[in-house]
Design an enzyme around this catalytic site. Structure first.
Site, PDB file in Angstrom:
ATOM      1  N   HIS A   1      -1.783   3.473  -8.405  1.00 33.93           N
ATOM      2  CA  HIS A   1      -2.516   2.730  -7.369  1.00 33.93           C
ATOM      3  C   HIS A   1      -3.664   1.966  -7.990  1.00 33.93           C
ATOM      4  O   HIS A   1      -4.810   2.392  -7.894  1.00 33.93           O
ATOM      5  CB  HIS A   1      -3.043   3.699  -6.324  1.00 33.93           C
ATOM      6  CG  HIS A   1      -3.379   3.048  -5.016  1.00 33.93           C
ATOM      7  ND1 HIS A   1      -4.626   2.564  -4.715  1.00 33.93           N
ATOM      8  CD2 HIS A   1      -2.619   2.812  -3.930  1.00 33.93           C
ATOM      9  CE1 HIS A   1      -4.633   2.081  -3.481  1.00 33.93           C
ATOM     10  NE2 HIS A   1      -3.421   2.221  -2.989  1.00 33.93           N
TER      11      HIS A   1
ATOM     12  N   ILE B   1      -7.427   0.977  -8.023  1.00 37.84           N
ATOM     13  CA  ILE B   1      -8.243   1.015  -6.809  1.00 37.84           C
ATOM     14  C   ILE B   1      -8.060   2.386  -6.171  1.00 37.84           C
ATOM     15  O   ILE B   1      -6.928   2.850  -6.008  1.00 37.84           O
ATOM     16  CB  ILE B   1      -7.826  -0.085  -5.810  1.00 37.84           C
ATOM     17  CG1 ILE B   1      -8.072  -1.471  -6.408  1.00 37.84           C
ATOM     18  CG2 ILE B   1      -8.570   0.063  -4.493  1.00 37.84           C
ATOM     19  CD1 ILE B   1      -7.512  -2.602  -5.567  1.00 37.84           C
TER      20      ILE B   1
ATOM     21  N   GLY C   1      -7.745   4.195   0.037  1.00 37.45           N
ATOM     22  CA  GLY C   1      -8.647   4.355   1.176  1.00 37.45           C
ATOM     23  C   GLY C   1      -8.557   5.727   1.821  1.00 37.45           C
ATOM     24  O   GLY C   1      -9.565   6.289   2.250  1.00 37.45           O
ATOM     25  N   VAL C   2      -7.357   6.277   1.886  1.00 34.74           N
ATOM     26  CA  VAL C   2      -7.208   7.605   2.496  1.00 34.74           C
ATOM     27  C   VAL C   2      -7.961   8.669   1.693  1.00 34.74           C
ATOM     28  O   VAL C   2      -8.413   9.664   2.262  1.00 34.74           O
ATOM     29  CB  VAL C   2      -5.723   8.008   2.675  1.00 34.74           C
ATOM     30  CG1 VAL C   2      -5.041   7.090   3.662  1.00 34.74           C
ATOM     31  CG2 VAL C   2      -4.983   8.040   1.364  1.00 34.74           C
TER      32      VAL C   2
ATOM     33  N   GLU D   1     -10.809  11.201   2.878  1.00 40.13           N
ATOM     34  CA  GLU D   1     -10.748  12.624   2.534  1.00 40.13           C
ATOM     35  C   GLU D   1     -12.031  13.092   1.862  1.00 40.13           C
ATOM     36  O   GLU D   1     -12.532  14.180   2.150  1.00 40.13           O
ATOM     37  CB  GLU D   1      -9.543  12.901   1.626  1.00 40.13           C
ATOM     38  CG  GLU D   1      -9.455  14.309   1.100  1.00 40.13           C
ATOM     39  CD  GLU D   1      -9.200  15.388   2.151  1.00 40.13           C
ATOM     40  OE1 GLU D   1      -9.532  16.561   1.875  1.00 40.13           O
ATOM     41  OE2 GLU D   1      -8.671  15.067   3.242  1.00 40.13           O
TER      42      GLU D   1
END
Length: 149
Positions: free
Chosen positions: A49, A55, A58-59, A63
């Site tokens: 990723h 990067i 976003g999840v 978290e």
């Protein structure tokens, strides 16, 4: 530093590679927390990723904020996973991600208690890097009694 990584591990059941809080620098029990996640190029998620343009997903920012909020909830009530308690991340509302997080960033994690009713916490949360907002959201966590190894 208020809580180092070994102390944080007393309040969170997550472990490498999913423990996303490195230290806690401020905590006002029952009210707020400020914690940090140091983002390094060695994070396992950067392999995919994205190759050549790493990067932080976003999840995982969400978290990380939920984990910081969990430390606040646990510490406020002096409950720990080893005592049979766990906080489940059960939802996020009004999520806005504003900029990418990349290797070398230090992610500042802030959470403030909005409500706590019968073990259901609602937090306002914000992630930032160098004073620039990365994301904002409201997070829901539920405290439950249960075994965690």
């Amino acid at each position: 530093m208020l809580l180092d990584i070994e102390q944080i591990k007393e309040y969170l059941p997550q472990r490498y590679p999913f423990l996303l809080v490195d230290r806690v620098v401020e905590i006002e029990l029952g009210k707020s927390i400020v914690a940090y996640k140091n983002v390094t190029n060695n994070e396992p998620f950067f392999q995919g990723h994205f190759p050549g343009k790493p990067i932080m997903p976003g999840v995982l920012i969400i978290e990380a904020l939920a984990q910081a909020a969990g430390v606040l909830g646990f510490k406020s009530q002096e409950k720990k996973p080893k005592d049979g308690f766990i906080y489940y991340f059960v939802g996020a509302d009004e999520v806005r991600l504003r900029r990418p997080v990349v290797p070398g960033d230090q992610l500042r994690l802030e959470a403030n208690v909005i409500t706590n009713r019968r073990g259901i916490y609602r937090f306002s949360a914000k992630a930032s890097v160098d004073g620039e907002t990365v994301g904002t959201m409201n997070i829901l966590c539920a405290e439950r009694k249960g075994d965690v190894d």
